[in-house]
Design an enzyme around this catalytic site. Structure first.
Site, PDB file in Angstrom:
ATOM      1  N   CYS A  97      -4.709 -11.449 -34.342  1.00 28.90           N
ATOM      2  CA  CYS A  97      -4.116 -10.384 -35.165  1.00 28.90           C
ATOM      3  C   CYS A  97      -2.926 -10.926 -35.962  1.00 28.90           C
ATOM      4  CB  CYS A  97      -3.762  -9.189 -34.289  1.00 28.90           C
ATOM      5  SG  CYS A  97      -3.525  -7.692 -35.253  1.00 28.90           S
ATOM      6  N   HIS A 222      -8.704  -7.905 -30.987  1.00 35.06           N
ATOM      7  CA  HIS A 222      -7.889  -8.367 -29.858  1.00 35.06           C
ATOM      8  C   HIS A 222      -8.762  -8.630 -28.629  1.00 35.06           C
ATOM      9  CE1 HIS A 222      -3.713  -7.460 -31.261  1.00 35.06           C
ATOM     10  NE2 HIS A 222      -4.356  -6.672 -32.097  1.00 35.06           N
ATOM     11  N   GLU A 224      -7.801  -9.923 -25.855  1.00 30.13           N
ATOM     12  CA  GLU A 224      -7.018  -9.574 -24.652  1.00 30.13           C
ATOM     13  C   GLU A 224      -7.007  -8.068 -24.427  1.00 30.13           C
ATOM     14  OE1 GLU A 224      -5.754  -9.959 -27.526  1.00 30.13           O
ATOM     15  OE2 GLU A 224      -4.054  -8.606 -27.749  1.00 30.13           O
TER      16      GLU A 224
END
Lengths: 271, 1001
Positions: A97, A222, A224
């Site tokens: 990002c 993302h 994660e």
């Protein structure tokens, strides 16, 4: 026996996903450290002591002047050589990002590995969006991070994620090199061109891209954000269906695979 | 001199290349059409201008622009000339900031320039940014362009606008914007003569926005003439009057905003039975007493009502803090700045609770007038259009949360035209904190005599001056614009990262935020711990020169924390701050002098007795009275076509989807998001509460939910309050939580009850309910807040003063620990064939319902909460969810059962077939009443038929019934009491109705 792969997760100046990103690296088996940009720039921490370098998401410098610009400029003016050596040596770098915006502005994805010829700019819709989208990985890409992943759901959370390429020729080269690693897809798995399936209007529906060698990845989604199964917006629904089918409810989320790939590669090849 | 030729200034413009999309321009065009109905704009190109107010060479300018400011792929630039204006473009609007207004991007540009060129810029070096909009229009006049500029692009209160007709365009005229701030007035403290007549005292208070009443002004005047006080003061060169510094400090500290004078007043209350009772402090009598009672049986309360936020136990390692603030008045004046400072201000409450907590989530609840309001606004252009307020507030929340990396986990939007004058902007924040930090209990603040007073974070400007007193006032056309300010989330984020590190290293003893009242409040409040302080205002870092001592002391410039640092840790503390590029300034030290002693250039400008400052404010005496108003209930059915009525209800502002406005808020950063704002097969159904996991190594989590139903105040604030409590609890239960784990924040927003016995009576009743229901449910309030002037006064066409007042509103924000978030439940129907249950009893309670509102009615039968019945039910439901017996569970609230069934169905993409005759309900109800009553304590659940008996066993003894099944056909069918279809609507129609009002995303 090889040692644990060492991952540096950068923070400071408005980066804000360092905690969960470092956590994902740890879950994947890495020895992950959160390092402040200032410690890296002043030489207190050395980039070349690590196997994996990650710039996580956030709002470095508030996205002022354009996302990632100021942070990238700092990286370049202080540790350009180290970063070059890091990448040349085949170690892994990951920009998520805001981290993707930062890495792209360092020029590392440029065809000459120095000059920026792609960019990430304002979403066509003109604003920030938090939503989950579907992605399809290019199975023929050399990218280390995405090996073995086909379709995947991940969250996007950005205002400036539209992938733009300098010219047609560059785009063709990127495609030929299999550097567009992942595309936003529609419900049938085809590259999405429309909002919100393609949430920003990216060229080639590109959501992730890598350098020619495949050891540096930028990703607007993302990974994660889906390290655990329970992070999926349809977690409760999937759980109920799995339960009724008599299947086990997983703990890990699909996004973790990207970290596992990185750590696995680093452990095998670098550590 | 022509600024164009000034060698010490330069101007850089950066725009998009011709071939590149200008998404910002496209968005502006779209907004102009949607918000202002403008159709004449054919094309928009935007550009950013950087006005550099110091000397740079041409080479340097080129370097800065090509390396940082302009993207090499899709942007173009010009240096000291105007960017190429495309053919056919006829207007240009430039929007910048007025002098002194925070310009975050300018600050970053300066930093980037210094960084890249490796130059030191002095204090006066500045970069100012502005935005250029070049427009290609058809048939648009100057006034149309002005309208776009002032009603869409800029707020004239804080921003500078210039409209240029490109026909007679002089290229140089665009390069002149340089909004230098500061003043050359002499800086000194003045004595304010209070030995004057009563009317003059009142005048002094009003003109100075002090918000002190006559009684308070006289008390202050008397205090300073007290011989003992004078004797001490005279030794330091002060007289028998307060200085402007002292008077301002007293006004801030004694403001309603800071002292909650109404909640602490002596109240003489006459209830509906005609009996009069004395209430010595509503706060102590109802709120605090309830928590005291409950607290004796709960082991999770750590710190209540004594700090910036309440703290409860989370697990063996961590505690959780929660606070909900309001930022109504600033958001009325400048919605974007008001909201951003509201959210970031509440974040600072959490950063300053105990020894400082980590921010883990934000919840924002907003009350606006109808965004489609089409009647004339109050004259004078002082009230912004509700749509503009809503959009500005949402953008502020977006930047405040997203940029600091704090997830906005959930919230609510309520619409009522009573909020036309002032919106309600509730900002709630949760924090995580280790039980012990650096070896001490983390909830404790301690200060030793000699500890240094250190201000950390932003610099001080004139922004936010009189925020505390201003918020305690009715908004008028003359309300000061300096009370408005823009936040700087990144400066705060950097200060926050630094402070967490300093905290863990044990480098400071106490911390608090600079919010309302600025340094005056932050230093003043924590100085109570040591018993006094001495500090130097001239040492505080300023944004620009020329601030008066009183301005420095009470400025509410954002992003600042005040900490007490022990002398032996000072070097380490300041070194760490430097490393983090965070400003940290020693202003003075804490002592035990009993005085708040402030100096400027070595001269005493304030010497206030701490005792007088903190405890001198006189108690108010207020009268309150309450009588019910009977309006009657409709005798006949209001509708016959319930399918159409349901669609109309689903599209009502208070029920419809808010997804378009929620998606721009990051609700997932930090990786702990489990229960999202939108759930269901297409991730677009309305979740009842947020579930988050603050510690990623553990599956324990926190549920956050809100209860707010101001509409019910039209009938009785007692039931408004009770229903807000019940709604907040239902949210927790619906996602799988447990009643025993709930803690509340109470947040009252009230029309001024100062000269209004009825409104004061409303307040008493709301608090009586708060006491009754929190005690009955065993759900303690741990922190709270009030905003007692949600009124706006303006003069109408005839020059007569008119007042718009919000209705009494109580927000109950609940948090509850969840032992295993993997057991979280969502509201969407999941599997065809599942049984549909209605849980809880439906009664004839449509008073102030959305259904009545749709018909222009209020009625009398406001829903009443039966706490004993509900408590038993909630415990049973928690038992069922903890055993995974429920596939979906949805809170039944505004719009009633029909809306709840529709939402359950369309969120799951599955139909429901149901029968009203099976719904557990009071006798003699009609279809209409069963479908649309808003009775409290109800849910809709879907259950796997295999779990039927176990589920029913878990709920045995409670009121519930199976009313139908989940089906594959995407239709909601509800059989009426007479056996005919009362509702038969396709899910796509229902969903469209629900999503179309505020725009499908």
């Amino acid at each position: 026996m090889s040692r644990e792969a060492k991952a540096m997760v950068l923070t400071g100046e408005g980066i804000n996903c360092e905690y969960e990103t470092a956590h994902a690296f740890s879950l994947a088996g890495a020895d992950a450290s959160i390092v402040r940009l200032s410690d890296l720039l002043c030489g207190k921490t050395k980039l070349l002591d690590f196997d994996i370098f990650c710039v996580p998401g956030g709002f470095s410098f508030g996205d002022d002047l354009g996302s990632g610009k100021v942070f990238a400029s700092r990286l370049k003016s202080f540790i350009e050589r180290d970063f070059e050596e890091f990448v040349e040596s085949g170690r892994l770098a990951l920009g998520i990002c805001n981290g993707a915006q930062i890495l792209m502005r360092t020029g590392v994805f440029g065809l000459d590995r120095k000059t920026q010829d792609t960019t990430l700019t304002f979403n066509d819709c003109g604003h920030f969006h938090d939503r989950w989208i579907k992605l399809k990985m290019d199975p023929d890409s050399k990218c280390v991070f995405t090996k073995g992943i086909g379709l995947i759901d991940l969250p996007i959370r950005h205002a400036e994620g539209k992938f733009v390429v300098k010219d047609r020729e560059t785009l063709e080269t990127l495609k030929a090199n299999r550097q567009i690693v992942s595309r936003y897809v529609d419900e049938n798995g085809f590259p999405a061109t429309k909002f919100p399936q393609n949430p920003n209007g990216s060229a080639e529906s590109a959501a992730m891209g890598c350098n020619k060698r495949g050891n540096v990845l930028w990703t607007m989604p993302h990974p994660e954000g889906f390290a655990y199964f329970c992070q999926h917006p349809n977690f409760a629904r999937k759980k109920e269906l799995l339960k009724r089918a008599g299947k086990e409810i997983p703990t890990k989320g699909d996004g973790l695979k990207i970290f596992e790939n990185a750590v696995g590669f680093a452990t095998d090849n670098l550590a | 001199m022509d600024s164009f030729l000034d060698a010490n200034q330069s101007f850089i413009q950066v725009g998009f290349r011709q071939a590149s999309t200008d998404a910002l321009g496209e968005k502006m065009k779209k907004d102009a059409f949607e918000d202002l109905g403008t159709t004449g704009i054919q094309d928009v190109k935007t550009a950013k201008m950087y006005s550099i107010d110091f000397a740079l060479s041409n080479e340097q300018l080129e370097q800065v622009t090509s390396k940082i400011l302009a993207d090499p792929v899709n942007e173009t630039y010009s240096i000291n000339t105007q960017l190429e204006i495309p053919d056919g473009f006829d207007w240009m609007i430039r929007v910048g900031f007025k002098p002194g207004v925070t310009d975050n991007e300018g600050k970053t540009a300066l930093l980037a320039i210094k960084d890249l060129l490796k130059i030191e810029a002095d204090k006066k070096s500045k970069v100012y940014t502005s935005t250029l909009y070049m427009l290609k229009t058809k048939d648009m006049k100057e006034k149309d362009i002005e309208n776009i500029a002032s009603n869409l692009l800029a707020n004239k209160l804080i921003q500078y606008i210039k409209v240029t007709d490109l026909k007679d365009w002089d290229k140089k005229s665009g390069l002149e914007y340089m909004p230098r701030a500061g003043s050359n007035d002499p800086v000194l403290a003045k004595e304010i003569n209070l030995q004057v007549s009563d009317s003059q005292l009142t005048d002094i208070s009003r003109k100075g926005t002090l918000s002190l009443n006559l009684k308070e002004m006289k008390l202050i005047a008397d205090h300073f003439t007290d011989p003992a006080v004078f004797e001490e003061r005279s030794k330091l060169g002060l007289g028998k009057n307060p200085t402007d510094v002292e008077l301002e400090v007293l006004a801030q500290t004694w403001s309603e905003h800071c002292k909650h004078k109404i909640f602490n007043a002596n109240v003489e209350y006459t209830g509906p039975d005609g009996k009069t009772q004395e209430i010595n402090s509503i706060f102590n009598t109802y709120i605090k007493k309830s928590t005291d009672i409950i607290g004796s049986e709960k082991d999770f309360l750590v710190s209540v009502f004594s700090d910036n936020a309440g703290i409860v136990k989370f697990d063996d390692t961590y505690n959780i803090a929660m606070k909900v603030e309001t930022h109504n008045s600033p958001s009325a004046k400048d919605p974007y700045g008001g909201a951003i400072t509201g959210v970031n201000g509440c974040h600072r409450d959490i950063m300053g609770v105990g020894i400082g907590a980590k921010l883990i989530g934000t919840t924002d609840v907003l009350c606006f007038a109808d965004p489609f309001y089409d009647k004339p606004l109050p004259p004078g252009n002082k009230v912004l259009h509700p749509r503009r307020i809503m959009k500005g507030v949402m953008k502020g929340i977006e930047d405040a949360g997203n940029k600091t990396g704090v997830p906005t986990v959930n919230g609510a939007m309520i619409f009522d035209n009573c909020f036309l004058g002032k919106p309600l902007v509730y900002c709630g924040t949760l924090g995580l904190i280790s039980k012990t930090v650096a070896g001490k209990p983390s909830e404790d603040k301690s200060i030793n005599v000699g500890d240094k007073i250190v201000m950390v974070g932003g610099k001080i400007g004139k922004d936010g001056i009189h925020g505390a007193t201003f918020s305690s006032e009715t908004l008028t056309e003359a309300s000061p614009s300096s009370a408005v300010q823009i936040g700087d989330p990144i400066t705060q984020k950097k200060a926050y990262d630094f402070l967490l590190k300093a905290r863990d290293l044990g480098l400071y003893n106490a911390i608090t935020d600079n919010g309302a009242g600025g340094l005056s409040s932050s230093v003043g409040e924590i100085a109570e711990i040591s018993g006094g302080c001495i500090f130097h205002l001239d040492r505080a870092p300023l944004k620009y020169e020329g601030l008066q001592p009183w301005e420095i002391l009470i400025s509410e410039s954002q992003e600042r924390m005040t900490v007490s640092v022990p002398v032996e840790k000072l070097d380490e503390f300041t070194a760490l701050a430097k490393e983090h590029e965070v400003e940290a300034t020693v202003l003075g030290e804490f002592n035990a002098s009993g005085k708040m002693h402030a100096l400027y250039d070595g001269k005493t400008v304030s010497l206030l007795d701490m005792e007088f400052l903190h405890n001198g404010v006189p108690k108010m005496h207020l009268k309150a009275r309450w009588q019910p108003t009977k309006r009657g209930e409709p005798a006949d059915a209001l509708e016959t076509d319930f399918g159409t009525a349901l669609k109309k209800l689903l599209s009502a502002l208070n029920i419809c989807s808010k997804e378009k406005f929620v998606r721009p808020l990051d609700h997932e950063v930090q990786g702990g998001s489990v229960g999202k704002p939108f759930v269901g097969v297409e991730n677009d159904g309305p979740a009842d509460a947020a579930v988050l996991r603050p510690v990623l190594d553990s599956f324990e989590g926190i549920i956050v939910s809100n209860g707010i139903i101001p509409q019910y105040s039209l009938i009785d604030t007692y039931h408004m309050s009770a229903n807000a409590i019940d709604e907040a609890i239902r949210g927790v239960i619906a996602v799988g939580g447990d009643l025993d784990e709930i803690a509340f924040n109470d947040n009252f927003c009230w029309p001024s009850p100062l000269e209004d016995e009825k409104k004061m009576g409303d307040l008493v009743r709301a608090n009586q309910a708060l006491f009754d229901y929190t005690v009955a449910f065993g759900t303690p309030c741990i922190s709270g807040k009030d905003s007692m002037t949600i009124d706006t006064v303006f003069s109408d066409e005839n020059g007569n003063l008119q007042k718009v007042s919000g209705i009494p509103t109580l927000l109950i924000s609940a948090m509850a620990k969840m032992k295993d978030i993997r057991l979280a439940v969502t509201m969407d129907a999941k599997v065809e064939g599942d049984l549909v249950y209605v849980i809880g009893k439906t009664k004839n309670e449509l008073g102030a319902s959305e259904y009545y509102k749709m018909h222009g009615l209020v009625g009398d039968n406001v829903p009443r909460v039966d706490a004993q019945t509900a408590k038993k039910l909630y415990n049973a439901l928690s038992d069922a969810t903890s055993k995974s017996l429920v596939a979906s569970l949805h809170d039944c609230s505004q719009g009633g059962l029909a809306v709840t069934l529709a939402e359950t169905a369309f969120s799951g993409g599955l139909g429901i077939e149901s029968d009203l005759a099976m719904v557990p309900a009071a006798s003699f109800l009609t279809d209409e009443q069963v479908l649309f009553s808003e009775s409290a304590g109800r849910f809709v659940a879907t259950v796997d038929p295999k779990n039927r008996y176990e589920f029913e066993d878990a709920l045995a003894g409670n009121c519930f019934a199976c009313i139908g099944r989940v089906v594959e056909t995407p239709v909601l069918k509800v059989k009426g009491l007479n056996g005919n279809d009362a509702i038969c609507e396709s899910l796509s129609d229902l969903k469209r109705a629900w999503q179309s009002t505020l725009g499908a995303v």
